[in-house]
Design a protein around this motif. Sequence first.
Motif, PDB file in Angstrom:
ATOM      1  N   PHE A 141       0.833  -1.379   0.000  1.00 24.56           N
ATOM      2  CA  PHE A 141      -0.088   0.055   0.047  1.00 24.56           C
ATOM      3  C   PHE A 141       0.898   1.214   0.065  1.00 24.56           C
ATOM      4  O   PHE A 141       1.585   1.604   0.984  1.00 24.56           O
ATOM      5  N   THR A 142       0.912   1.980  -1.253  1.00 25.66           N
ATOM      6  CA  THR A 142       1.785   3.176  -1.202  1.00 25.66           C
ATOM      7  C   THR A 142       0.831   4.400  -1.314  1.00 25.66           C
ATOM      8  O   THR A 142       1.516   5.637  -0.983  1.00 25.66           O
ATOM      9  N   THR A 143      -0.186   4.532  -1.810  1.00 25.73           N
ATOM     10  CA  THR A 143      -0.858   5.576  -2.147  1.00 25.73           C
ATOM     11  C   THR A 143      -2.512   5.298  -1.750  1.00 25.73           C
ATOM     12  O   THR A 143      -2.913   4.427  -1.876  1.00 25.73           O
ATOM     13  N   ILE A 144      -3.035   6.465  -1.118  1.00 26.52           N
ATOM     14  CA  ILE A 144      -4.427   6.370  -0.647  1.00 26.52           C
ATOM     15  C   ILE A 144      -5.064   7.758  -0.902  1.00 26.52           C
ATOM     16  O   ILE A 144      -4.366   8.920  -0.611  1.00 26.52           O
ATOM     17  N   ASP A 145      -6.104   7.911  -1.215  1.00 22.18           N
ATOM     18  CA  ASP A 145      -7.152   9.091  -1.355  1.00 22.18           C
ATOM     19  C   ASP A 145      -8.482   8.945  -1.084  1.00 22.18           C
ATOM     20  O   ASP A 145      -9.222   8.384  -1.731  1.00 22.18           O
ATOM     21  N   LEU A 146      -8.927   8.694   0.281  1.00 26.44           N
ATOM     22  CA  LEU A 146     -10.273   8.644   0.674  1.00 26.44           C
ATOM     23  C   LEU A 146     -10.800   9.625   1.584  1.00 26.44           C
ATOM     24  O   LEU A 146     -10.155  10.466   2.155  1.00 26.44           O
ATOM     25  N   ASP A 147     -12.104   9.749   1.567  1.00 22.08           N
ATOM     26  CA  ASP A 147     -12.649  10.912   2.495  1.00 22.08           C
ATOM     27  C   ASP A 147     -14.048  10.531   2.984  1.00 22.08           C
ATOM     28  O   ASP A 147     -14.660   9.764   2.236  1.00 22.08           O
ATOM     29  N   PHE A 148     -14.433  11.257   4.148  1.00 19.90           N
ATOM     30  CA  PHE A 148     -15.700  10.802   4.460  1.00 19.90           C
ATOM     31  C   PHE A 148     -16.190  11.971   5.424  1.00 19.90           C
ATOM     32  O   PHE A 148     -15.462  12.786   6.000  1.00 19.90           O
ATOM     33  N   LEU A 149     -17.586  11.957   5.888  1.00 17.47           N
ATOM     34  CA  LEU A 149     -17.986  12.974   6.305  1.00 17.47           C
ATOM     35  C   LEU A 149     -17.984  12.593   7.852  1.00 17.47           C
ATOM     36  O   LEU A 149     -18.700  11.518   8.247  1.00 17.47           O
ATOM     37  N   CYS A 150     -17.346  13.274   8.658  1.00 18.44           N
ATOM     38  CA  CYS A 150     -17.391  12.787  10.183  1.00 18.44           C
ATOM     39  C   CYS A 150     -18.663  13.641  10.835  1.00 18.44           C
ATOM     40  O   CYS A 150     -18.529  14.738  10.911  1.00 18.44           O
ATOM     41  N   CYS A 151     -19.588  12.672  11.328  1.00 19.49           N
ATOM     42  CA  CYS A 151     -20.821  13.346  11.826  1.00 19.49           C
ATOM     43  C   CYS A 151     -21.170  12.663  12.938  1.00 19.49           C
ATOM     44  O   CYS A 151     -22.450  12.540  13.225  1.00 19.49           O
ATOM     45  N   GLU A 152     -20.590  11.650  13.441  1.00 18.46           N
ATOM     46  CA  GLU A 152     -21.183  10.939  14.744  1.00 18.46           C
ATOM     47  C   GLU A 152     -19.858  10.325  15.282  1.00 18.46           C
ATOM     48  O   GLU A 152     -18.781  10.115  14.613  1.00 18.46           O
ATOM     49  N   ILE A 153     -20.232  10.050  16.671  1.00 16.29           N
ATOM     50  CA  ILE A 153     -19.197   8.967  17.618  1.00 16.29           C
ATOM     51  C   ILE A 153     -20.152   7.725  17.803  1.00 16.29           C
ATOM     52  O   ILE A 153     -21.450   7.736  17.830  1.00 16.29           O
ATOM     53  N   VAL A 154     -19.360   6.725  17.618  1.00 11.57           N
ATOM     54  CA  VAL A 154     -20.190   5.377  17.939  1.00 11.57           C
ATOM     55  C   VAL A 154     -19.268   4.585  19.410  1.00 11.57           C
ATOM     56  O   VAL A 154     -18.224   4.622  19.607  1.00 11.57           O
ATOM     57  N   LEU A 155     -20.318   4.197  20.029  1.00  6.62           N
ATOM     58  CA  LEU A 155     -19.943   3.244  21.282  1.00  6.62           C
ATOM     59  C   LEU A 155     -20.103   1.748  21.110  1.00  6.62           C
ATOM     60  O   LEU A 155     -21.144   1.439  20.560  1.00  6.62           O
ATOM     61  N   ARG A 156     -19.133   1.347  21.192  1.00  7.32           N
ATOM     62  CA  ARG A 156     -19.063  -0.231  21.276  1.00  7.32           C
ATOM     63  C   ARG A 156     -18.835  -1.021  22.393  1.00  7.32           C
ATOM     64  O   ARG A 156     -18.117  -0.419  23.072  1.00  7.32           O
ATOM     65  N   GLU A 157     -19.246  -2.240  22.270  1.00 14.78           N
ATOM     66  CA  GLU A 157     -19.007  -3.254  23.420  1.00 14.78           C
ATOM     67  C   GLU A 157     -18.112  -4.461  22.946  1.00 14.78           C
ATOM     68  O   GLU A 157     -18.622  -4.892  21.730  1.00 14.78           O
ATOM     69  N   LEU A 158     -17.392  -4.919  23.674  1.00 19.24           N
ATOM     70  CA  LEU A 158     -16.499  -5.931  23.290  1.00 19.24           C
ATOM     71  C   LEU A 158     -17.206  -7.262  23.594  1.00 19.24           C
ATOM     72  O   LEU A 158     -17.800  -7.558  24.423  1.00 19.24           O
ATOM     73  N   ASP A 159     -17.345  -8.160  22.452  1.00 17.59           N
ATOM     74  CA  ASP A 159     -17.991  -9.503  22.573  1.00 17.59           C
ATOM     75  C   ASP A 159     -16.847 -10.415  22.893  1.00 17.59           C
ATOM     76  O   ASP A 159     -15.987 -10.704  22.203  1.00 17.59           O
ATOM     77  N   PRO A 160     -16.835 -10.933  24.404  1.00 17.25           N
ATOM     78  CA  PRO A 160     -15.510 -11.523  24.886  1.00 17.25           C
ATOM     79  C   PRO A 160     -15.475 -13.037  24.062  1.00 17.25           C
ATOM     80  O   PRO A 160     -14.470 -13.503  24.030  1.00 17.25           O
TER      81      PRO A 160
END
Length: 187
Positions: A141-160
């Motif tokens: 992986f040498t080049t990357i060009d991605l974008d997105f709208l940051c519009c929220e935060i996510v709360l996650r729980e670990l499945d043990p």
Amino acid sequence: MMKKYSVVIYPSQAVIAAIKTMKELLKTKIDWYSSCNSVAHITICEFSLSESEIDKVKQKLFKVCDTFTPFQVSLDHFGAYENSGAFFIAPHENSKKELKPIMKKTQETLRSLKLKKSDDPHLSIGRKLTPENLKIASQLFTTIDLDFLCCEIVLRELDPIKKQFFVIDTFSFNGNEVAEFVQGSLF
């Protein structure tokens, strides 16, 4: 019962799909590796907490996210933390300047918890990679060009059992002003 949680930013579904493809390609070259199956995200923090206390955390996250305004994030280069064997996609400098205050304010909001914090926004492709596998990833992986709208935060729980996080709540950025407390005078 104590559970492990994480607070993260998910990119758009298109970016998640692109990163999943990259992770699968890396997996064909080096076999299984840490985070090869995790959904693309930018970690803000992780913590352990009694399940009975999570609603208080949700209220705090709702309140702080209500004040954030959505913004575009541009992902434009790769990087590595060689000491931990992490290979990642990094945001453009301007995006980093917008992400850091979101991360910091969210962490400050949850400061009463014992947090494992991230202060450098990035999307991991692989973690705990050997130096050889880090080199393979950086050649693949040498080049990357991605974008997105940051519009929220996510709360996650670990499945043990699965050892993967799953989403339990999402908090939208609504761009509302913080109500300032003004000391009034009685006379």
